[in-house]
Motif scaffolding. Structure first.
Motif, mmCIF file in Angstrom:
data_model
loop_
_atom_site.group_PDB
_atom_site.id
_atom_site.type_symbol
_atom_site.label_atom_id
_atom_site.label_comp_id
_atom_site.label_asym_id
_atom_site.label_seq_id
_atom_site.Cartn_x
_atom_site.Cartn_y
_atom_site.Cartn_z
ATOM 1 N N LEU A 34 10.987 1.962 -23.903
ATOM 2 C CA LEU A 34 10.631 2.886 -22.824
ATOM 3 C C LEU A 34 9.130 2.868 -22.588
ATOM 4 N N CYS A 35 8.744 2.890 -21.339
ATOM 5 C CA CYS A 35 7.339 2.896 -20.969
ATOM 6 C C CYS A 35 6.869 4.337 -20.858
ATOM 7 N N LYS A 36 5.785 4.638 -21.521
ATOM 8 C CA LYS A 36 5.264 6.002 -21.482
ATOM 9 C C LYS A 36 3.899 5.995 -20.790
ATOM 10 N N THR A 37 3.918 6.248 -19.492
ATOM 11 C CA THR A 37 2.685 6.369 -18.726
ATOM 12 C C THR A 37 2.738 7.676 -17.948
ATOM 13 N N GLN A 38 1.578 8.105 -17.542
ATOM 14 C CA GLN A 38 1.540 9.328 -16.737
ATOM 15 C C GLN A 38 2.034 9.015 -15.332
ATOM 16 N N GLU A 39 2.708 9.988 -14.755
ATOM 17 C CA GLU A 39 3.208 9.814 -13.399
ATOM 18 C C GLU A 39 2.041 9.804 -12.423
ATOM 19 N N VAL A 40 2.088 8.888 -11.474
ATOM 20 C CA VAL A 40 1.026 8.778 -10.471
ATOM 21 C C VAL A 40 1.310 9.790 -9.369
ATOM 22 N N ALA A 41 0.343 10.677 -9.152
ATOM 23 C CA ALA A 41 0.520 11.726 -8.147
ATOM 24 C C ALA A 41 0.284 11.167 -6.743
ATOM 25 N N VAL A 42 1.139 11.552 -5.833
ATOM 26 C CA VAL A 42 0.982 11.149 -4.433
ATOM 27 C C VAL A 42 -0.139 11.992 -3.825
ATOM 28 N N PRO A 43 -1.155 11.343 -3.236
ATOM 29 C CA PRO A 43 -2.269 12.117 -2.675
ATOM 30 C C PRO A 43 -1.852 12.855 -1.402
ATOM 31 N N ILE A 71 -4.537 2.451 -0.284
ATOM 32 C CA ILE A 71 -4.980 1.330 -1.114
ATOM 33 C C ILE A 71 -5.253 1.813 -2.546
ATOM 34 N N GLY A 72 -5.921 2.947 -2.672
ATOM 35 C CA GLY A 72 -6.183 3.505 -4.006
ATOM 36 C C GLY A 72 -4.904 3.908 -4.721
ATOM 37 N N TYR A 73 -3.975 4.499 -3.980
ATOM 38 C CA TYR A 73 -2.690 4.910 -4.555
ATOM 39 C C TYR A 73 -1.903 3.696 -5.036
ATOM 40 N N GLU A 74 -1.891 2.626 -4.245
ATOM 41 C CA GLU A 74 -1.193 1.406 -4.647
ATOM 42 C C GLU A 74 -1.828 0.795 -5.889
ATOM 43 N N ARG A 75 -3.139 0.841 -6.003
ATOM 44 C CA ARG A 75 -3.817 0.321 -7.199
ATOM 45 C C ARG A 75 -3.427 1.126 -8.431
#
Length: 85
Positions: A34-43, A71-75
């Motif tokens: 399982l991958c444990k990363t923080q969820e990326v918040a939608v701006p 572009i920043g969100y995709e990165r």
């Protein structure tokens, strides 16, 4: 014919007299983890609050700002997926 039968019996007896060879074989198999990363918040998108009555300059600026946000969100999404690989 008897000689051939005798030869087969001798060969089979020779194979039966050997001890079986015991070997340990290491097999590497990928195991899913399982991958444990923080969820990326939608701006909050810059163009979300635009109205039909806003002037063209305001709309263009908001759309350009939203493009930079995207572009920043995709990165950030690519970095989060890359952390799992």
């Amino acid at each position: 014919m008897k000689l051939l039968l005798l030869w087969v019996v001798v060969v089979l007896a020779g194979c039966a007299g050997r001890e079986p060879e015991v070997r340990t074989v290491r097999v590497e198999v990928p195991v899913p983890v399982l991958c444990k990363t923080q969820e990326v918040a939608v701006p909050p998108w810059a163009a979300a609050d635009l109205k039909k009555s806003d002037d063209l300059e305001l709309k263009v600026r908001a759309l350009l700002a939203e493009r930079r946000q995207r572009i920043g969100y995709e990165r950030e999404l690519v970095a989060a997926v890359g952390a799992c690989l």
